[in-house]
Design a protein around this motif. Structure first.
Motif, PDB file in Angstrom:
ATOM      1  N   GLN A 120      12.779 -54.865 -54.460  1.00 59.68           N
ATOM      2  CA  GLN A 120      12.898 -53.762 -53.493  1.00 59.68           C
ATOM      3  C   GLN A 120      11.658 -52.861 -53.500  1.00 59.68           C
ATOM      4  OE1 GLN A 120      15.832 -53.353 -51.346  1.00 59.68           O
ATOM      5  NE2 GLN A 120      15.815 -55.472 -52.059  1.00 59.68           N
ATOM      6  N   ILE A 121      10.500 -53.469 -53.285  1.00 57.75           N
ATOM      7  CA  ILE A 121       9.242 -52.728 -53.280  1.00 57.75           C
ATOM      8  C   ILE A 121       8.974 -52.184 -51.881  1.00 57.75           C
ATOM      9  CG2 ILE A 121       6.752 -52.890 -53.672  1.00 57.75           C
ATOM     10  CD1 ILE A 121       7.357 -55.104 -55.696  1.00 57.75           C
ATOM     11  N   ALA A 122       8.702 -50.904 -51.789  1.00 59.78           N
ATOM     12  CA  ALA A 122       8.510 -50.240 -50.496  1.00 59.78           C
ATOM     13  C   ALA A 122       7.197 -50.655 -49.851  1.00 59.78           C
ATOM     14  CB  ALA A 122       8.537 -48.722 -50.684  1.00 59.78           C
ATOM     15  N   ASN A 123       7.109 -50.500 -48.529  1.00 57.36           N
ATOM     16  CA  ASN A 123       5.881 -50.787 -47.795  1.00 57.36           C
ATOM     17  C   ASN A 123       4.795 -49.780 -48.149  1.00 57.36           C
ATOM     18  OD1 ASN A 123       6.967 -52.995 -46.423  1.00 57.36           O
ATOM     19  ND2 ASN A 123       7.777 -51.701 -44.781  1.00 57.36           N
ATOM     20  N   THR A 124       3.538 -50.132 -47.849  1.00 59.72           N
ATOM     21  CA  THR A 124       2.413 -49.242 -48.120  1.00 59.72           C
ATOM     22  C   THR A 124       2.430 -48.062 -47.152  1.00 59.72           C
ATOM     23  OG1 THR A 124       1.070 -51.130 -48.814  1.00 59.72           O
ATOM     24  CG2 THR A 124      -0.097 -49.084 -48.295  1.00 59.72           C
ATOM     25  N   PRO A 125       2.440 -46.839 -47.662  1.00 60.21           N
ATOM     26  CA  PRO A 125       2.403 -45.670 -46.769  1.00 60.21           C
ATOM     27  C   PRO A 125       1.102 -45.633 -45.977  1.00 60.21           C
ATOM     28  CG  PRO A 125       3.014 -45.047 -49.003  1.00 60.21           C
ATOM     29  CD  PRO A 125       2.512 -46.453 -49.074  1.00 60.21           C
ATOM     30  N   ARG A 126       1.173 -45.177 -44.737  1.00 56.85           N
ATOM     31  CA  ARG A 126      -0.028 -45.046 -43.926  1.00 56.85           C
ATOM     32  C   ARG A 126      -0.673 -43.679 -44.177  1.00 56.85           C
ATOM     33  NH1 ARG A 126       1.558 -47.675 -38.016  1.00 56.85           N
ATOM     34  NH2 ARG A 126       2.206 -49.719 -38.831  1.00 56.85           N
ATOM     35  N   GLY A 127      -1.936 -43.558 -43.732  1.00 60.86           N
ATOM     36  CA  GLY A 127      -2.623 -42.280 -43.883  1.00 60.86           C
ATOM     37  C   GLY A 127      -3.970 -42.459 -44.534  1.00 60.86           C
ATOM     38  N   GLU A 128      -4.545 -41.374 -44.979  1.00 59.11           N
ATOM     39  CA  GLU A 128      -5.895 -41.391 -45.539  1.00 59.11           C
ATOM     40  C   GLU A 128      -5.963 -42.196 -46.831  1.00 59.11           C
ATOM     41  OE1 GLU A 128      -7.203 -37.414 -45.999  1.00 59.11           O
ATOM     42  OE2 GLU A 128      -7.165 -36.956 -43.845  1.00 59.11           O
ATOM     43  N   ARG A 129      -4.881 -42.281 -47.567  1.00 64.38           N
ATOM     44  CA  ARG A 129      -4.870 -42.996 -48.856  1.00 64.38           C
ATOM     45  C   ARG A 129      -4.380 -44.437 -48.703  1.00 64.38           C
ATOM     46  NH1 ARG A 129      -4.112 -40.390 -53.709  1.00 64.38           N
ATOM     47  NH2 ARG A 129      -2.288 -41.700 -54.097  1.00 64.38           N
ATOM     48  N   LYS A 130      -4.509 -44.968 -47.489  1.00 67.28           N
ATOM     49  CA  LYS A 130      -3.945 -46.290 -47.220  1.00 67.28           C
ATOM     50  C   LYS A 130      -4.487 -47.356 -48.163  1.00 67.28           C
ATOM     51  CE  LYS A 130      -3.199 -49.717 -43.588  1.00 67.28           C
ATOM     52  NZ  LYS A 130      -3.423 -50.077 -42.164  1.00 67.28           N
ATOM     53  N   GLU A 131      -5.810 -47.412 -48.375  1.00 57.92           N
ATOM     54  CA  GLU A 131      -6.392 -48.438 -49.239  1.00 57.92           C
ATOM     55  C   GLU A 131      -5.956 -48.244 -50.687  1.00 57.92           C
ATOM     56  OE1 GLU A 131      -8.436 -51.685 -50.752  1.00 57.92           O
ATOM     57  OE2 GLU A 131      -7.701 -51.194 -48.747  1.00 57.92           O
ATOM     58  N   LYS A 132      -5.939 -47.020 -51.145  1.00 59.44           N
ATOM     59  CA  LYS A 132      -5.508 -46.759 -52.516  1.00 59.44           C
ATOM     60  C   LYS A 132      -4.046 -47.143 -52.702  1.00 59.44           C
ATOM     61  CE  LYS A 132      -5.537 -43.218 -56.103  1.00 59.44           C
ATOM     62  NZ  LYS A 132      -5.909 -41.814 -56.437  1.00 59.44           N
ATOM     63  N   ASN A 133      -3.229 -46.804 -51.695  1.00 67.98           N
ATOM     64  CA  ASN A 133      -1.814 -47.176 -51.758  1.00 67.98           C
ATOM     65  C   ASN A 133      -1.625 -48.688 -51.696  1.00 67.98           C
ATOM     66  OD1 ASN A 133      -0.835 -44.542 -51.969  1.00 67.98           O
ATOM     67  ND2 ASN A 133      -0.814 -44.255 -49.741  1.00 67.98           N
ATOM     68  N   ARG A 134      -2.488 -49.355 -50.921  1.00 67.01           N
ATOM     69  CA  ARG A 134      -2.429 -50.816 -50.837  1.00 67.01           C
ATOM     70  C   ARG A 134      -2.687 -51.437 -52.205  1.00 67.01           C
ATOM     71  NH1 ARG A 134      -5.521 -54.948 -52.313  1.00 67.01           N
ATOM     72  NH2 ARG A 134      -7.362 -53.740 -51.706  1.00 67.01           N
ATOM     73  N   VAL A 135      -3.684 -50.927 -52.908  1.00 68.18           N
ATOM     74  CA  VAL A 135      -4.011 -51.425 -54.244  1.00 68.18           C
ATOM     75  C   VAL A 135      -2.846 -51.198 -55.210  1.00 68.18           C
ATOM     76  CG1 VAL A 135      -5.504 -51.091 -56.255  1.00 68.18           C
ATOM     77  CG2 VAL A 135      -6.508 -51.189 -53.964  1.00 68.18           C
ATOM     78  N   LEU A 136      -2.271 -50.007 -55.169  1.00 69.26           N
ATOM     79  CA  LEU A 136      -1.152 -49.698 -56.061  1.00 69.26           C
ATOM     80  C   LEU A 136       0.040 -50.616 -55.797  1.00 69.26           C
ATOM     81  CD1 LEU A 136      -1.260 -45.781 -56.009  1.00 69.26           C
ATOM     82  CD2 LEU A 136      -1.894 -47.292 -57.904  1.00 69.26           C
ATOM     83  N   ARG A 137       0.314 -50.857 -54.507  1.00 70.86           N
ATOM     84  CA  ARG A 137       1.458 -51.714 -54.160  1.00 70.86           C
ATOM     85  C   ARG A 137       1.195 -53.160 -54.549  1.00 70.86           C
ATOM     86  NH1 ARG A 137       3.432 -54.664 -49.511  1.00 70.86           N
ATOM     87  NH2 ARG A 137       5.720 -54.486 -49.355  1.00 70.86           N
ATOM     88  N   ASP A 138       0.002 -53.668 -54.250  1.00 71.88           N
ATOM     89  CA  ASP A 138      -0.325 -55.055 -54.606  1.00 71.88           C
ATOM     90  C   ASP A 138      -0.298 -55.253 -56.116  1.00 71.88           C
ATOM     91  OD1 ASP A 138      -0.557 -55.766 -51.984  1.00 71.88           O
ATOM     92  OD2 ASP A 138      -2.742 -56.014 -51.985  1.00 71.88           O
ATOM     93  N   ALA A 139      -0.798 -54.261 -56.858  1.00 68.52           N
ATOM     94  CA  ALA A 139      -0.784 -54.352 -58.320  1.00 68.52           C
ATOM     95  C   ALA A 139       0.649 -54.423 -58.842  1.00 68.52           C
ATOM     96  CB  ALA A 139      -1.514 -53.154 -58.934  1.00 68.52           C
ATOM     97  N   GLU A 140       1.531 -53.635 -58.224  1.00 71.58           N
ATOM     98  CA  GLU A 140       2.934 -53.658 -58.634  1.00 71.58           C
ATOM     99  C   GLU A 140       3.563 -55.026 -58.362  1.00 71.58           C
ATOM    100  OE1 GLU A 140       7.133 -51.219 -57.836  1.00 71.58           O
ATOM    101  OE2 GLU A 140       5.358 -50.827 -56.591  1.00 71.58           O
ATOM    102  N   ILE A 141       3.251 -55.601 -57.205  1.00 71.99           N
ATOM    103  CA  ILE A 141       3.809 -56.915 -56.871  1.00 71.99           C
ATOM    104  C   ILE A 141       3.270 -57.980 -57.816  1.00 71.99           C
ATOM    105  CG2 ILE A 141       4.012 -58.672 -55.075  1.00 71.99           C
ATOM    106  CD1 ILE A 141       3.660 -56.436 -53.004  1.00 71.99           C
TER     107      ILE A 141
END
Length: 395
Positions: free
Chosen positions: A306-327
């Motif tokens: 149940q991993i949430a989608n990447t939040p949009r906004g200025e931190r999109k790339e940083k959030n993408r990295v955090l989410r991919d690392a978690e997966i």
């Protein structure tokens, strides 16, 4: 209904005797028939399943119909969308009589498995056939293999047969020649980590692969394989030129690649020296390469945990990295099997390495069909090669 086709035959072999038997049968059953001659005798598509005339009709497997569709200018997945009975037949026959298709097909030949009456591929008349029977004989000569033995030879350089796979005539043969002994250290003490180094040699009789040789690594603790690329320029040659010098070309390529076997050993050392880091893997944007090894793995992890989608906004790339690392962090837990999963919790290891991470995929691949297994092992090898070549980025 869509156009019906037979499943692609896949086989695995544990002994050389079984491989010899299979290629002997294959040699007797395969035939090449010019499409032009069939068309001149009235061949056409019939009942969303067959191609032929009133006296002789053939079925297809997926490779066969996909190849023929490409010459007719239609994608197989488009054909599969047609639902009305015999609509696929009407469409294919309409394309068949068009001038553009006629020009493309007049120089092509069908490869037919006469034992099953199935079209398995399409090749050009100029395609130089190199049968798996001859391929195996040439490898036998090259490695000095004896038909009834699984290991042999010169001094300490005995080749050991490690299995083979056949997928629609695409034959993959695996041999190891030497051992690389690594050391594992942890709270539980010090031990050996043995990997056998060798080669995978591949040939196809339907034009979908060149003859190629890649490194094959067999890690003993997991009893699984990794196929590592050795470079496009040296590891393959195509079905062209004079068939009489195929063996000479195979020998030259093999001798050149054999000199590079140390590269495979170095890869093990390099990966074994790098700590497993989901964060770095995500930061280096390797997520797509990683999740592509096991199709659907990303979605499966996301749904399971149940991993949430990447939040949009200025931190999109940083959030993408955090989410991919978690997966990525969940890969050992969900896809690790008996041996590879233990590494991530074992007291014998202070930490898991990138080599341990790669072995999750190769051990998991043991559960897959021959075609899927080879594909996953090759993709894992590409990832391993990239990490080793860019090891400085992991420190």
């Amino acid at each position: 209904m869509a156009f019906y086709y037979e499943p692609i035959p896949e086989e695995s072999f544990q002994t050389l005797e079984d491989v010899y038997s299979a290629v002997e049968k294959e040699k007797e059953s395969l035939a090449r028939i010019p499409i032009k001659g069939l068309l001149e005798h009235g061949a056409r598509f019939i009942d969303d399943e067959y191609f032929g005339d009133e006296t002789q009709a053939y079925q297809f497997n997926q490779k066969g119909i996909r190849s023929l569709c490409s010459f007719l200018g239609i994608r197989l997945d488009t054909l599969e969308l047609l639902e009305r009975q015999n609509l696929a037949t009407e469409v294919l026959n309409d394309l068949l009589v068009q001038r553009a298709a006629d020009e493309r097909l007049k120089t092509q030949e069908l490869i037919i498995d006469e034992s099953a009456n199935v079209i398995i591929g399409v090749v050009s008349k100029s395609y130089i056939g190199y049968s798996n029977h001859q391929f195996l004989k040439d490898i036998e000569k090259l490695l000095q293999l004896e038909k009834h033995q699984n290991s042999l030879f010169k001094d300490d350089s005995n080749f050991i047969f490690k299995g083979a796979y056949s997928v629609n005539t695409q034959m993959s043969l695996r041999f190891t020649i030497k051992k690389e002994v690594g050391i594992v250290q942890g709270h539980g003490g010090t031990g050996e980590d043995v990997t056998e180094l060798g080669f995978q040699l591949k040939n196809s009789m339907i034009g979908d692969s060149s003859v190629n040789i890649n490194f094959f690594l067999y890690r003993m603790v997991c009893a699984n394989g990794l196929i590592m690329p050795v470079g496009f320029a040296v590891n393959r040659y195509f079905h062209s030129g004079n068939i009489d010098n195929f063996y000479e070309r195979l020998e030259n390529a093999f001798n050149e690649i054999t000199k590079r076997i140390g590269k495979a050993g170095q890869l093990i050392e390099d990966l074994g020296a790098l700590n497993y880091s989901p964060q770095l893997l995500a930061e280096l944007n390797l997520s797509e390469m990683i999740f592509n090894i096991i199709p659907g793995s990303k979605r499966q992890i996301v749904d399971t945990y149940q991993i949430a989608n990447t939040p949009r906004g200025e931190r999109k790339e940083k959030n993408r990295v955090l989410r991919d690392a978690e997966i990525i962090r969940y890969i050992p837990d969900l896809f690790g099997r008996e041996h590879s999963k233990k590494v991530f919790t074992s007291h014998w290891r202070d930490n898991a390495t990138m080599f341990d991470f790669i072995n999750i995929f190769t051990e998991y691949a043991k559960e897959l069909s021959p075609a899927q297994k080879i594909e996953s092992q090759e993709k894992a090898g590409i990832l391993a090669d990239w990490i080793a070549k860019n090891k400085r980025k992991f420190h």
